[in-house]
Motif scaffolding. Structure first.
Motif, PDB file in Angstrom:
ATOM      1  N   VAL A  88       0.824  -1.210   0.000  1.00  0.00           N
ATOM      2  CA  VAL A  88       0.000   0.000   0.000  1.00  0.00           C
ATOM      3  C   VAL A  88       0.859   1.263   0.000  1.00  0.00           C
ATOM      4  O   VAL A  88       0.357   2.347  -0.286  1.00  0.00           O
ATOM      5  CB  VAL A  88      -0.959   0.020   1.207  1.00  0.00           C
ATOM      6  CG1 VAL A  88      -1.950  -1.118   1.126  1.00  0.00           C
ATOM      7  CG2 VAL A  88      -0.188  -0.023   2.534  1.00  0.00           C
ATOM      8  N   ASN A  89       2.148   1.118   0.365  1.00  0.00           N
ATOM      9  CA  ASN A  89       3.063   2.262   0.388  1.00  0.00           C
ATOM     10  C   ASN A  89       2.467   3.443   1.147  1.00  0.00           C
ATOM     11  O   ASN A  89       2.387   4.564   0.658  1.00  0.00           O
ATOM     12  CB  ASN A  89       3.429   2.686  -1.039  1.00  0.00           C
ATOM     13  CG  ASN A  89       4.146   1.595  -1.794  1.00  0.00           C
ATOM     14  OD1 ASN A  89       5.035   0.936  -1.255  1.00  0.00           O
ATOM     15  ND2 ASN A  89       3.739   1.359  -3.035  1.00  0.00           N
ATOM     16  N   GLY A 132       1.483  -3.458  -9.088  1.00  0.00           N
ATOM     17  CA  GLY A 132       2.821  -4.025  -9.024  1.00  0.00           C
ATOM     18  C   GLY A 132       2.892  -5.449  -9.542  1.00  0.00           C
ATOM     19  O   GLY A 132       1.991  -5.924 -10.252  1.00  0.00           O
ATOM     20  N   PRO A 133       3.956  -6.155  -9.177  1.00  0.00           N
ATOM     21  CA  PRO A 133       4.156  -7.534  -9.636  1.00  0.00           C
ATOM     22  C   PRO A 133       3.067  -8.469  -9.112  1.00  0.00           C
ATOM     23  O   PRO A 133       2.338  -8.139  -8.172  1.00  0.00           O
ATOM     24  CB  PRO A 133       5.526  -7.911  -9.051  1.00  0.00           C
ATOM     25  CG  PRO A 133       6.157  -6.615  -8.651  1.00  0.00           C
ATOM     26  CD  PRO A 133       5.056  -5.672  -8.334  1.00  0.00           C
ATOM     27  N   ILE A 171      -6.915  -5.303  -5.584  1.00  0.00           N
ATOM     28  CA  ILE A 171      -5.978  -6.362  -5.984  1.00  0.00           C
ATOM     29  C   ILE A 171      -6.603  -7.417  -6.880  1.00  0.00           C
ATOM     30  O   ILE A 171      -5.885  -8.250  -7.438  1.00  0.00           O
ATOM     31  CB  ILE A 171      -5.352  -7.060  -4.761  1.00  0.00           C
ATOM     32  CG1 ILE A 171      -6.416  -7.774  -3.929  1.00  0.00           C
ATOM     33  CG2 ILE A 171      -4.571  -6.069  -3.915  1.00  0.00           C
ATOM     34  CD1 ILE A 171      -5.846  -8.633  -2.809  1.00  0.00           C
ATOM     35  N   GLY A 172      -7.930  -7.453  -7.013  1.00  0.00           N
ATOM     36  CA  GLY A 172      -8.583  -8.490  -7.791  1.00  0.00           C
ATOM     37  C   GLY A 172      -8.124  -8.492  -9.241  1.00  0.00           C
ATOM     38  O   GLY A 172      -7.872  -7.433  -9.833  1.00  0.00           O
TER      39      GLY A 172
END
Length: 489
Positions: A88-89, A132-133, A171-172
């Protein structure tokens, strides 16, 4: 004016602050070995506990100390692969998602009060779409077994879709179409070798933390069994040779959300204040006497319902729907009493008890106005919740036993009960089921473990894995992880 002060916790907190620093003992560990376990790619699926949610928010430091991340770091000694989390940074994360994330994680500000306060939020950065990855950690705060299995969890966000979860939407793989279990299973199918599975807590937790006021959100035993088996089987079927560790559901009374606020937090500081309060309840107590005389109420229940204050610490006044509803001229008598040690007052009540209703100095919550159902777990409700958890855990054990060659049960119910009973220390340092620094194992929301608590959980998984598959993954040292900070200015 009645001025009710919440000072019950001075001695507990100050006593904790006076304790010395943690001690660190590093026992000699056996040389690590892979045994029969394969951690080439670890995949985790679960809820907020798996995500590293703590202090009421998902933020960077909590994510970095999530129990699956710790397991992966320990397994890396055995040649385990990388473990990617949906970062989440954010330093503070989002405490009030419905309010625009203007508030962030909880901190202690006042050493004289157990009521944590939010920090400044990140205005939704922690809920922004992850880009991201590919990730290994599919922990989603707030998810139930049902919402882990349905696409509505990813959106759209609307009043007509109560299943929407912004943490899954970020994130899904295809929000609104994909499911959490589907995504976790796909991650495992793509080279996964081992998985952790900890779902089902929220099928009872939300009901409990709401004071058992909303029965509609307590999952039935039949639904739990169907959904749990569907979710676990999806993971097992994703990769036929992958093995996994499955955790069960702790008793809710093991968490400080239900044990931090005592049943007698109301201080009466003078005889004048005492007399004023007792005069206010004279008509109510008199009505109870009349109901006994009329044969409508037992003397034992009258005594249980009678409200009386004395100089010193007093029991909070609560509603209790299990009391006898009286007919006729006594129907107006409220179903209220003062709390006992058997009642569980929820943690948010710490900042609610003693507040005024509408600014009226004569209407004091928990004193002259009883606490509503959402603030208290009555003994009967605790029994109902415990019965639900027992049934859920029977389902979990049966599912693990049915796949004994591939799965191991992690008994988090017993592990956290031991912490609550004071049976656990970490290399000579205290480890308590509290939010009190420096030795409390739970974060300031009273539900989720802090970083030190997450390390303890990671070790429970590691120990179960080691015993099952002959591995010797080194345990982490929870004392290397921070607990709750002392109050800040």
């Amino acid at each position: 004016m009645l001025r009710i002060m919440r000072t019950k916790y001075i001695s507990a907190l100050v006593g904790a602050f006076a304790l010395g620093a943690c001690t660190y003992d590093f026992p000699v560990q056996d040389p690590p070995t892979t045994g029969q376990a394969d951690f080439t790619k670890l995949v985790a699926v679960g809820n907020s506990l798996t995500a590293g949610f703590m202090d009421g928010a998902l933020y960077t430091a909590g994510q970095n100390s999530s129990y699956p991340a710790i397991i992966a770091r320990q397994a890396a000694i055995l040649g385990g692969g990388t473990f990617t989390q949906p970062a989440v940074n954010s330093t503070n994360g989002c405490f009030n998602a419905a309010g625009g994330c203007t508030q962030g994680r909880l901190v202690l500000r006042n050493p004289l009060s157990p009521a944590p306060t939010p920090t400044a939020g990140d205005n939704g950065a922690a809920l922004a779409r992850y880009t991201g990855p590919a990730i290994n950690n599919w922990g989603v705060p707030g998810v139930t077994l049902q919402t882990a299995l349905i696409p509505q969890t990813g959106g759209p966000a609307s009043p007509a879709n109560p299943a929407f979860n912004p943490y899954y939407a970020r994130i899904g793989s295809n929000p609104g179409t994909s499911t959490l279990i589907g995504d976790a299973a796909a991650s495992l199918a793509n080279g996964g070798s081992f998985f952790t599975f900890w779902l089902g807590n929220n099928d009872v937790l939300g009901y409990a933390t709401g004071g058992a006021a909303n029965p509609a959100i307590l999952t039935s035993q039949a639904d739990f069994q169907t959904r749990f088996n569907a979710a676990l089987n999806a993971m097992l079927n994703a990769k036929s040779d992958a093995e996994g560790a499955v955790a069960n559901i702790p008793n809710v009374t093991s968490i400080p959300f239900f044990s931090t606020v005592p049943f007698n937090p109301v201080p009466v500081t003078s005889t004048a204040q005492r007399d004023q309060l007792n005069a206010g309840y004279a008509a109510y107590n008199g009505g109870l006497d009349q109901a006994v005389a009329a044969g409508l109420l037992s003397a034992a229940e009258r005594d249980r319902r009678r409200i009386s204050f004395a100089v010193g610490a007093n029991r909070v006044v609560i509603l209790d729907e299990t009391l006898t509803a009286l007919p006729g001229p006594f129907a107006s008598l409220p179903l209220m009493r003062q709390a006992t040690a058997e009642d569980r007052i929820v943690l948010p009540a710490a900042s609610f008890i003693g507040t005024l209703v509408g600014g009226n100095p004569a209407a004091v919550n928990g004193v002259t106005v009883p606490l509503g159902d959402q603030w208290v777990l009555l003994p009967s409700e605790q029994t109902e919740i415990q019965n639900a958890i027992n049934g859920f855990n029977n389902t979990i054990k049966a599912a693990v036993d049915a796949q004994a060659a591939r799965l191991v049960l992690v008994d988090m119910n017993k592990a956290l009960a031991d912490v609550r009973a004071g049976l656990v220390s970490i290399n000579g340092s205290s480890f308590t089921a509290s939010i009190t620094p420096p030795f409390g194992a739970f974060s300031l929301d009273g539900v989720h473990p802090n970083q030190r608590g997450q390390a303890f959980i990671a070790n429970q998984f590691i120990q179960a894995i080691n015993a099952k598959w002959g591995a010797k993954i080194p345990l982490c040292n929870p004392n290397d992880f921070v607990g709750n900070a002392f109050p800040t200015p």
